[in-house]
Enzyme design. Structure first.
Site, PDB file in Angstrom:
ATOM      1  N   ARG A 122       0.825  -1.231   0.000  1.00 42.95           N
ATOM      2  CA  ARG A 122       0.000   0.000   0.000  1.00 42.95           C
ATOM      3  C   ARG A 122       0.852   1.271   0.000  1.00 42.95           C
ATOM      4  NH1 ARG A 122      -3.082  -3.040   3.699  1.00 42.95           N
ATOM      5  NH2 ARG A 122      -4.873  -3.964   2.642  1.00 42.95           N
ATOM      6  N   LYS A 144       2.306  11.525 -11.346  1.00 39.01           N
ATOM      7  CA  LYS A 144       1.496  10.632 -12.189  1.00 39.01           C
ATOM      8  C   LYS A 144       2.319   9.378 -12.440  1.00 39.01           C
ATOM      9  CE  LYS A 144      -1.478  13.830 -14.726  1.00 39.01           C
ATOM     10  NZ  LYS A 144      -1.842  14.332 -16.065  1.00 39.01           N
ATOM     11  N   GLU A 186       8.853  19.394 -24.422  1.00 41.77           N
ATOM     12  CA  GLU A 186       8.149  19.698 -23.164  1.00 41.77           C
ATOM     13  C   GLU A 186       8.685  21.001 -22.555  1.00 41.77           C
ATOM     14  OE1 GLU A 186       5.528  18.035 -22.276  1.00 41.77           O
ATOM     15  OE2 GLU A 186       5.734  16.026 -23.162  1.00 41.77           O
ATOM     16  N   LYS A 228       6.308  23.382 -13.542  1.00 49.71           N
ATOM     17  CA  LYS A 228       5.482  22.195 -13.273  1.00 49.71           C
ATOM     18  C   LYS A 228       5.141  22.104 -11.787  1.00 49.71           C
ATOM     19  CE  LYS A 228       4.326  17.525 -14.229  1.00 49.71           C
ATOM     20  NZ  LYS A 228       4.480  16.305 -14.994  1.00 49.71           N
ATOM     21  N   GLU A 238      -5.387  17.270 -11.167  1.00 46.30           N
ATOM     22  CA  GLU A 238      -5.929  17.710 -12.450  1.00 46.30           C
ATOM     23  C   GLU A 238      -7.441  17.915 -12.436  1.00 46.30           C
ATOM     24  OE1 GLU A 238      -3.758  16.090 -15.813  1.00 46.30           O
ATOM     25  OE2 GLU A 238      -5.532  16.338 -17.053  1.00 46.30           O
ATOM     26  N   ARG A 242      -4.114  21.970 -13.829  1.00 46.05           N
ATOM     27  CA  ARG A 242      -3.075  21.045 -14.306  1.00 46.05           C
ATOM     28  C   ARG A 242      -3.293  20.666 -15.777  1.00 46.05           C
ATOM     29  NH1 ARG A 242      -0.076  16.113 -11.057  1.00 46.05           N
ATOM     30  NH2 ARG A 242       1.178  15.422 -12.824  1.00 46.05           N
ATOM     31  N   ASN A 246      -1.253  19.834 -20.623  1.00 52.31           N
ATOM     32  CA  ASN A 246      -1.567  18.984 -21.778  1.00 52.31           C
ATOM     33  C   ASN A 246      -1.546  19.760 -23.095  1.00 52.31           C
ATOM     34  OD1 ASN A 246      -1.922  16.832 -20.033  1.00 52.31           O
ATOM     35  ND2 ASN A 246      -4.064  17.361 -19.676  1.00 52.31           N
ATOM     36  N   HIS A 249      -1.025  18.013 -26.381  1.00 50.60           N
ATOM     37  CA  HIS A 249      -1.213  16.578 -26.147  1.00 50.60           C
ATOM     38  C   HIS A 249      -2.502  16.037 -26.777  1.00 50.60           C
ATOM     39  CE1 HIS A 249       2.125  17.302 -23.507  1.00 50.60           C
ATOM     40  NE2 HIS A 249       2.149  16.074 -23.042  1.00 50.60           N
ATOM     41  N   HIS A 253      -1.359  12.996 -28.599  1.00 51.44           N
ATOM     42  CA  HIS A 253      -1.730  11.637 -28.183  1.00 51.44           C
ATOM     43  C   HIS A 253      -2.448  10.905 -29.313  1.00 51.44           C
ATOM     44  CE1 HIS A 253      -1.614  12.268 -23.538  1.00 51.44           C
ATOM     45  NE2 HIS A 253      -0.499  11.771 -24.004  1.00 51.44           N
ATOM     46  N   HIS A 266       7.312  10.588 -27.785  1.00 50.85           N
ATOM     47  CA  HIS A 266       6.225  11.380 -27.208  1.00 50.85           C
ATOM     48  C   HIS A 266       6.386  12.887 -27.518  1.00 50.85           C
ATOM     49  CE1 HIS A 266       3.162  12.571 -24.343  1.00 50.85           C
ATOM     50  NE2 HIS A 266       4.038  13.313 -23.688  1.00 50.85           N
TER      51      HIS A 266
HETATM   52  P1  NAD Z   1      12.235   6.216 -22.136  1.00 49.92           P
HETATM   53  O1  NAD Z   1      12.067   6.056 -20.688  1.00 49.92           O
HETATM   54  O2  NAD Z   1      11.821   5.096 -23.032  1.00 49.92           O
HETATM   55  O3  NAD Z   1      13.763   6.600 -22.436  1.00 49.92           O
HETATM   56  C1  NAD Z   1      14.168   6.828 -23.773  1.00 49.92           C
HETATM   57  C2  NAD Z   1      15.396   5.995 -24.135  1.00 49.92           C
HETATM   58  O4  NAD Z   1      16.529   6.581 -23.532  1.00 49.92           O
HETATM   59  C3  NAD Z   1      15.351   4.555 -23.645  1.00 49.92           C
HETATM   60  O5  NAD Z   1      15.858   3.712 -24.635  1.00 49.92           O
HETATM   61  C4  NAD Z   1      16.270   4.568 -22.424  1.00 49.92           C
HETATM   62  O6  NAD Z   1      16.865   3.309 -22.170  1.00 49.92           O
HETATM   63  C5  NAD Z   1      17.294   5.579 -22.851  1.00 49.92           C
HETATM   64  N1  NAD Z   1      17.987   6.283 -21.791  1.00 49.92           N
HETATM   65  C6  NAD Z   1      17.510   6.749 -20.624  1.00 49.92           C
HETATM   66  N2  NAD Z   1      18.428   7.480 -20.003  1.00 49.92           N
HETATM   67  C7  NAD Z   1      19.532   7.467 -20.765  1.00 49.92           C
HETATM   68  C8  NAD Z   1      20.814   8.079 -20.660  1.00 49.92           C
HETATM   69  N3  NAD Z   1      21.100   8.908 -19.665  1.00 49.92           N
HETATM   70  N4  NAD Z   1      21.729   7.847 -21.654  1.00 49.92           N
HETATM   71  C9  NAD Z   1      21.404   7.047 -22.721  1.00 49.92           C
HETATM   72  N5  NAD Z   1      20.208   6.485 -22.880  1.00 49.92           N
HETATM   73  C10 NAD Z   1      19.282   6.694 -21.912  1.00 49.92           C
HETATM   74  O7  NAD Z   1      11.451   7.524 -22.682  1.00 49.92           O
HETATM   75  P2  NAD Z   1      11.130   8.946 -22.021  1.00 49.92           P
HETATM   76  O8  NAD Z   1      10.932   9.856 -23.175  1.00 49.92           O
HETATM   77  O9  NAD Z   1      12.078   9.307 -20.959  1.00 49.92           O
HETATM   78  O10 NAD Z   1       9.731   8.696 -21.299  1.00 49.92           O
HETATM   79  C11 NAD Z   1       8.582   8.367 -22.032  1.00 49.92           C
HETATM   80  C12 NAD Z   1       7.541   7.814 -21.084  1.00 49.92           C
HETATM   81  O11 NAD Z   1       7.231   8.814 -20.130  1.00 49.92           O
HETATM   82  C13 NAD Z   1       6.235   7.419 -21.754  1.00 49.92           C
HETATM   83  O12 NAD Z   1       5.844   6.145 -21.275  1.00 49.92           O
HETATM   84  C14 NAD Z   1       5.245   8.479 -21.281  1.00 49.92           C
HETATM   85  O13 NAD Z   1       3.930   7.972 -21.152  1.00 49.92           O
HETATM   86  C15 NAD Z   1       5.816   8.833 -19.933  1.00 49.92           C
HETATM   87  N6  NAD Z   1       5.464  10.182 -19.465  1.00 49.92           N
HETATM   88  C16 NAD Z   1       4.979  10.289 -18.194  1.00 49.92           C
HETATM   89  C17 NAD Z   1       4.682  11.532 -17.692  1.00 49.92           C
HETATM   90  C18 NAD Z   1       4.208  11.652 -16.273  1.00 49.92           C
HETATM   91  O14 NAD Z   1       3.811  12.752 -15.850  1.00 49.92           O
HETATM   92  N7  NAD Z   1       4.253  10.583 -15.501  1.00 49.92           N
HETATM   93  C19 NAD Z   1       4.865  12.692 -18.467  1.00 49.92           C
HETATM   94  C20 NAD Z   1       5.372  12.554 -19.761  1.00 49.92           C
HETATM   95  C21 NAD Z   1       5.669  11.287 -20.259  1.00 49.92           C
HETATM   96  N1  GLY Z   2       2.543  15.402 -18.076  1.00 50.50           N
HETATM   97  C1  GLY Z   2       1.324  16.019 -17.677  1.00 50.50           C
HETATM   98  C2  GLY Z   2       1.114  16.039 -16.198  1.00 50.50           C
HETATM   99  O1  GLY Z   2       1.974  15.636 -15.440  1.00 50.50           O
HETATM  100  O2  GLY Z   2       0.060  16.444 -15.769  1.00 50.50           O
END
Ligand code: NAD
Ligand code: GLY
Length: 366
Positions: A122, A144, A186, A228, A238, A242, A246, A249, A253, A266
């Site tokens: 939990r 999130k 972003e 942020k 949100e 918040r 987006n 997006h 999306h 993304h």
């Molecule tokens: P990712 O986590 O897939 O990383 C991108 C690539 O970079 C991967 O191949 C990873 O192995 C590599 N990598 C990571 N750090 C590295 C480094 N320092 N050097 C070399 N390679 C490295 O992609 P991302 O763009 O970081 O994240 C995308 C994800 O984030 C999606 O699933 C999306 O839904 C999510 N997201 C979440 C939020 C949120 O608020 N929680 C917001 C935006 C996006």
């Molecule tokens: N990435 C959008 C949010 O965190 O609300």
């Protein structure tokens, strides 16, 4: 040099430390986090080879019992199956309620490890160690956490804030160029939605950011995290404000969904989505054409795409927008620039013919 931004959420407030080579200071920084001596370090093979193995050794030397758990690289890690593998590893390692989950990697690792941390026992103390630009400016901040359902992205999740975020800017030097651009989308978003001066600073400093100049990176990550943090501090779940995060997006999306998440990163889809929103704002008289061109130019300087591909049917994009999880009561809502740059408004779009015209025009540069 280190700067700290606070996400102000009363008893759930937490610091975001930003600076070069902060991972080397992790054992010391963890002392602020009030955790036990057991750690589950979640990462992927790619990031593990670059930073995970050294980090696990340093934590072990500092007296922590570390269970290092690897998940596959890429979006396919955000599944119930991978969450189950983390539950198994946690059970085998006998984690208790003071054991901490450390997410070392990009948004994928952060979202999955955060979902695991939110649900095991939990809720376990959760620490974000973002290593992509996108994760440092966006996904590691704000709580999130989610995994994907085969039918929709991020649909199984929670709001679960970390105890601590440590953005080590030095990790960005190993990122492929394309991943830097996706994070910059972003960063540009924050200038448009909340801070016109920051947008102008980005226009003047984009080439320095492209070269990963440490001083410029520090400004961009800090400014993004501050914006942020302010938004999340005022509207954690949100309910209203918040939603401005987006911007870009709604169409972004939809574009990711109709291309099966296999074509665009993304941030690339969000960049195209920001231009769709800008064109809608122009069509509705909220923005003028030179302003929309300014946004287009900045996105291009960041190495981002700005147009929809020719082969994508406008109808399929509109259908995907109407199925987005953020749709409430069937109303299609866009975040649109108003008083550009630095301000946006939420706008319901009921004129689908106008939206279709804007999407068709979005196949070409302004
Ligand atoms: P990712 O986590 O897939 O990383 C991108 C690539 O970079 C991967 O191949 C990873 O192995 C590599 N990598 C990571 N750090 C590295 C480094 N320092 N050097 C070399 N390679 C490295 O992609 P991302 O763009 O970081 O994240 C995308 C994800 O984030 C999606 O699933 C999306 O839904 C999510 N997201 C979440 C939020 C949120 O608020 N929680 C917001 C935006 C996006
Ligand atoms: N990435 C959008 C949010 O965190 O609300």
């Amino acid at each position: 040099m280190r700067t700290t931004v606070t996400v102000d959420l009363g008893p759930r407030s937490y610091p975001i430390h930003i600076g070069q080579h902060l991972l080397a200071e992790l054992p010391e920084l963890l002392q602020q986090a009030d955790i036990g001596r057991q750690i589950m370090l979640v990462t992927n093979p790619n990031v593990d080879a670059l930073y995970g193995q050294n980090l696990a050794s340093a934590l072990t030397q500092a007296g922590y019992k570390v269970t290092r758990t690897l998940v596959p690289d890429g979006e396919q890690a955000k599944t119930l199956e991978q969450a189950a593998a983390l539950y198994d590893a946690a059970f085998a390692a006998r984690l208790d309620r003071r054991s901490a989950v450390l997410a070392l990697g990009g948004g994928v690792v952060g979202d999955l490890a955060g979902f695991f941390a939110a649900t095991y026992l939990r809720g376990l103390p959760f620490i974000q160690l973002p290593t992509t630009l996108l994760a440092q400016v966006d996904s590691s901040v704000g709580g999130k956490v989610a995994i994907n359902h085969p039918g929709a992205k991020n649909i199984i999740g929670a709001f679960y804030q970390p105890r601590l975020v440590i953005a080590d800017l030095a990790t960005l030097t190993t990122l492929p160029k394309r991943e830097i651009s996706t994070g910059l989308a972003e960063v540009i978003k924050y200038g448009v939605i909340a801070d016109g001066e920051f947008f102008v600073w980005l226009e003047e400093n984009m080439s320095r950011l492209g070269r990963l100049e440490p001083a410029a990176l520090a400004v961009a990550v800090e400014k993004s995290c501050r914006i942020k943090a302010q938004v999340v501090g005022r509207d954690e779940r949100e309910q209203s404000l918040r939603a401005i995060l987006n911007f870009g997006h709604t169409a972004g999306h939809a574009l990711e969904a109709v291309t099966d998440y296999a074509v665009y990163r993304h941030g690339e889809a969000v960049a195209i989505g920001m231009m769709v929103a800008a064109r809608l704002a122009v069509a509705l008289g909220m923005m003028d054409l030179p302003q929309a061109r300014r946004l287009q130019h900045l996105l291009q300087m960041a190495g981002l795409p700005v147009t929809l591909p020719e082969g994508i049917a406008v109808d399929s994009l509109i259908t995907a927008m109407q199925h987005d999880k953020k749709i409430i009561s069937g109303r299609l809502t866009f975040v649109l620039p108003a008083s550009f740059p630095g301000h946006v408004v939420l706008q319901h779009i009921t004129d689908i013919a106008l939206l279709a015209d804007v999407l068709r025009a979005s196949r070409y540069e302004l």
